[in-house]
Design a protein around this motif. Sequence first.
Motif, PDB file in Angstrom:
ATOM      1  N   ALA A 158     -25.087 -24.993  28.060  1.00 35.07           N
ATOM      2  CA  ALA A 158     -24.232 -25.374  26.931  1.00 35.07           C
ATOM      3  C   ALA A 158     -23.024 -24.439  26.852  1.00 35.07           C
ATOM      4  O   ALA A 158     -21.897 -24.862  26.592  1.00 35.07           O
ATOM      5  CB  ALA A 158     -25.030 -25.336  25.631  1.00 35.07           C
ATOM      6  N   ARG A 159     -23.261 -23.151  27.116  1.00 34.74           N
ATOM      7  CA  ARG A 159     -22.142 -22.192  27.157  1.00 34.74           C
ATOM      8  C   ARG A 159     -21.112 -22.611  28.191  1.00 34.74           C
ATOM      9  O   ARG A 159     -19.902 -22.543  27.957  1.00 34.74           O
ATOM     10  CB  ARG A 159     -22.643 -20.800  27.559  1.00 34.74           C
ATOM     11  N   ALA A 160     -21.607 -23.026  29.353  1.00 34.90           N
ATOM     12  CA  ALA A 160     -20.695 -23.409  30.437  1.00 34.90           C
ATOM     13  C   ALA A 160     -19.844 -24.604  30.012  1.00 34.90           C
ATOM     14  O   ALA A 160     -18.637 -24.652  30.280  1.00 34.90           O
ATOM     15  CB  ALA A 160     -21.500 -23.725  31.700  1.00 34.90           C
ATOM     16  N   VAL A 161     -20.447 -25.565  29.337  1.00 39.52           N
ATOM     17  CA  VAL A 161     -19.705 -26.742  28.867  1.00 39.52           C
ATOM     18  C   VAL A 161     -18.630 -26.319  27.864  1.00 39.52           C
ATOM     19  O   VAL A 161     -17.492 -26.798  27.903  1.00 39.52           O
ATOM     20  CB  VAL A 161     -20.674 -27.763  28.228  1.00 39.52           C
ATOM     21  N   ILE A 162     -18.985 -25.394  26.995  1.00 39.21           N
ATOM     22  CA  ILE A 162     -18.035 -24.949  25.968  1.00 39.21           C
ATOM     23  C   ILE A 162     -16.860 -24.226  26.627  1.00 39.21           C
ATOM     24  O   ILE A 162     -15.698 -24.453  26.296  1.00 39.21           O
ATOM     25  CB  ILE A 162     -18.751 -24.056  24.934  1.00 39.21           C
ATOM     26  N   GLU A 163     -17.181 -23.375  27.617  1.00 40.36           N
ATOM     27  CA  GLU A 163     -16.107 -22.638  28.301  1.00 40.36           C
ATOM     28  C   GLU A 163     -15.190 -23.549  29.088  1.00 40.36           C
ATOM     29  O   GLU A 163     -14.001 -23.279  29.237  1.00 40.36           O
ATOM     30  CB  GLU A 163     -16.706 -21.580  29.240  1.00 40.36           C
ATOM     31  N   ALA A 164     -15.743 -24.658  29.604  1.00 33.87           N
ATOM     32  CA  ALA A 164     -14.955 -25.554  30.464  1.00 33.87           C
ATOM     33  C   ALA A 164     -14.130 -26.565  29.663  1.00 33.87           C
ATOM     34  O   ALA A 164     -13.397 -27.362  30.248  1.00 33.87           O
ATOM     35  CB  ALA A 164     -15.891 -26.295  31.421  1.00 33.87           C
ATOM     36  N   PHE A 165     -14.233 -26.526  28.344  1.00 37.27           N
ATOM     37  CA  PHE A 165     -13.522 -27.526  27.536  1.00 37.27           C
ATOM     38  C   PHE A 165     -12.013 -27.350  27.687  1.00 37.27           C
ATOM     39  O   PHE A 165     -11.473 -26.265  27.466  1.00 37.27           O
ATOM     40  CB  PHE A 165     -13.919 -27.391  26.061  1.00 37.27           C
ATOM     41  N   GLU A 166     -11.335 -28.430  28.081  1.00 35.25           N
ATOM     42  CA  GLU A 166      -9.895 -28.322  28.326  1.00 35.25           C
ATOM     43  C   GLU A 166      -9.119 -28.754  27.089  1.00 35.25           C
ATOM     44  O   GLU A 166      -9.342 -29.846  26.573  1.00 35.25           O
ATOM     45  CB  GLU A 166      -9.511 -29.181  29.535  1.00 35.25           C
ATOM     46  N   PRO A 167      -8.185 -27.895  26.623  1.00 36.52           N
ATOM     47  CA  PRO A 167      -7.473 -28.182  25.373  1.00 36.52           C
ATOM     48  C   PRO A 167      -6.865 -29.585  25.269  1.00 36.52           C
ATOM     49  O   PRO A 167      -6.919 -30.167  24.181  1.00 36.52           O
ATOM     50  CB  PRO A 167      -6.404 -27.081  25.319  1.00 36.52           C
ATOM     51  N   PRO A 168      -6.321 -30.173  26.371  1.00 37.45           N
ATOM     52  CA  PRO A 168      -5.751 -31.524  26.213  1.00 37.45           C
ATOM     53  C   PRO A 168      -6.779 -32.552  25.725  1.00 37.45           C
ATOM     54  O   PRO A 168      -6.413 -33.558  25.118  1.00 37.45           O
ATOM     55  CB  PRO A 168      -5.273 -31.871  27.632  1.00 37.45           C
ATOM     56  N   ARG A 169      -8.045 -32.283  25.969  1.00 35.16           N
ATOM     57  CA  ARG A 169      -9.065 -33.238  25.503  1.00 35.16           C
ATOM     58  C   ARG A 169      -9.106 -33.318  23.979  1.00 35.16           C
ATOM     59  O   ARG A 169      -9.639 -34.276  23.418  1.00 35.16           O
ATOM     60  CB  ARG A 169     -10.445 -32.858  26.045  1.00 35.16           C
ATOM     61  N   SER A 170      -8.555 -32.310  23.329  1.00 35.37           N
ATOM     62  CA  SER A 170      -8.520 -32.328  21.852  1.00 35.37           C
ATOM     63  C   SER A 170      -7.670 -33.469  21.323  1.00 35.37           C
ATOM     64  O   SER A 170      -7.807 -33.871  20.173  1.00 35.37           O
ATOM     65  CB  SER A 170      -7.964 -31.007  21.313  1.00 35.37           C
ATOM     66  N   ALA A 171      -6.780 -33.979  22.145  1.00 32.78           N
ATOM     67  CA  ALA A 171      -5.903 -35.070  21.702  1.00 32.78           C
ATOM     68  C   ALA A 171      -6.610 -36.427  21.738  1.00 32.78           C
ATOM     69  O   ALA A 171      -6.104 -37.407  21.193  1.00 32.78           O
ATOM     70  CB  ALA A 171      -4.665 -35.124  22.599  1.00 32.78           C
ATOM     71  N   ILE A 172      -7.752 -36.473  22.389  1.00 34.16           N
ATOM     72  CA  ILE A 172      -8.444 -37.747  22.644  1.00 34.16           C
ATOM     73  C   ILE A 172      -9.629 -37.883  21.690  1.00 34.16           C
ATOM     74  O   ILE A 172     -10.405 -36.936  21.521  1.00 34.16           O
ATOM     75  CB  ILE A 172      -8.987 -37.772  24.094  1.00 34.16           C
ATOM     76  N   TYR A 173      -9.797 -39.038  21.084  1.00 35.34           N
ATOM     77  CA  TYR A 173     -10.977 -39.261  20.246  1.00 35.34           C
ATOM     78  C   TYR A 173     -12.237 -39.115  21.071  1.00 35.34           C
ATOM     79  O   TYR A 173     -12.274 -39.460  22.261  1.00 35.34           O
ATOM     80  CB  TYR A 173     -10.952 -40.672  19.646  1.00 35.34           C
ATOM     81  N   PRO A 174     -13.301 -38.628  20.440  1.00 38.94           N
ATOM     82  CA  PRO A 174     -14.582 -38.536  21.161  1.00 38.94           C
ATOM     83  C   PRO A 174     -15.210 -39.917  21.307  1.00 38.94           C
ATOM     84  O   PRO A 174     -14.732 -40.894  20.721  1.00 38.94           O
ATOM     85  CB  PRO A 174     -15.439 -37.678  20.222  1.00 38.94           C
ATOM     86  N   SER A 175     -16.297 -39.986  22.043  1.00 40.63           N
ATOM     87  CA  SER A 175     -17.093 -41.212  22.060  1.00 40.63           C
ATOM     88  C   SER A 175     -17.518 -41.494  20.621  1.00 40.63           C
ATOM     89  O   SER A 175     -18.069 -40.621  19.938  1.00 40.63           O
ATOM     90  CB  SER A 175     -18.319 -41.000  22.952  1.00 40.63           C
TER      91      SER A 175
END
Length: 375
Positions: free
Chosen positions: A53-70
């Motif tokens: 879970a830590r790895a997923v959090i670290e890999a989160f790319e800021p541009p994804r913040s512009a996109i609605y989640p599922s």
Amino acid sequence: MCPAIAELVPDYIRAFEAYTPSRPDPVLMRQYGVDHLHRLNNNENALGPPADARAVIEAFEPPRSAIYPSGDCYALRLALSERFGKDPERFLVGNGSCEVIASVIKAFCEKGDNIITADKTFAVYEWVAEFSGFEARLIPLSNWGFDPEAMLAAMDARTKILFVCNPNNPTGTWWDKGTMERFLRGVAGRAIVVIDEAYCEYVDDEAFPNGMELMERHPNVVVFRTFSKMYALAGLRVGYVCGQRDVVDYIRRTHIVYSVNSLGQPAAAAALADDAGHILATRRMVAEAKELLLPAFDALGLKYVSGAGNFVMVETPASDSLIYRQLMRRGVMVRTMTGFRFPNWIRVSLVQLPAMRDFLAAFGEVLQAVSTGPA
Ligand SMILES: *Cc1c(COP(=O)(O)O)cnc(C)c1O
């Protein structure tokens, strides 16, 4: 307030007192003049999330913040489906399990209906019912635990939901398989039974009933679980409800879509896939903390309640808010329990030994100070 506005407000909102969350740590540290703070107030898992879970959090790319989640947590529900061997449509994920409490109450209650729970348990069931205009029947604990007979006796034709917190926050008590089965037979399908299993991963006992199995024999059972406690993702707000397909289909109608964010969804799925070692390490931490604290409380002659879960409650010889402030001045934040209807008790989260030792040292000083004169 402007009287015209007050007239717009329903009586049950006017009567309701809003919950005040604690202030941010830096503000509190300034207020109490300390440069560190042990957070022992919210039953958080001090180990932090599992490695994947830590790895997923670290890999989160800021541009994804512009996109609605599922909007319906598609991939996370697939992960839950695989873990529990149930159709993905039987899971409904929320912004913490607190959000799904509201969705369940909205789905089943209308004017004149009531819900039943305990008087000394997680207060959100009671709060959501009351600020939605429904009666919450609060049944006193018996021997620190939920009282199944008294809950059944309180049911009437307008009872829609019974909330059972198993294990109970804050007492750590739980119903065993036999007690749960007798209770469900007593309810006999007349109302929805919510089993809140926020702390189930802390219980390692054959006699503990698994709500995920119970719902297959009792279609009126729904189970709440959360990633906030054992999985240490409280800050990302992910919890869910699971039940029979038709029950969940009704709840989904009342549920806000897109309420679970783009980081919480994959982090929760990763935490689930990497939980075996994490759960063992967390249970070990909790057991070691208990081995330190409980004998110390005995030596101090203090009454305490310690059951399942990563917390312990202890009675204090002075007002809990005074003890809280004195502990804060020593860099330790605990939960005052007057709001849970346990006046002059505190609840302490069970974390690593160095923090537990700091708590005990501070607590000892505070008890000394309150017993020898005005603080
Ligand atoms: C902490 C807790 C929850 C979880 O709340 P989230 O909204 O998922 O963070 C639910 N029920 C109980 C009893 C709890 O203690």
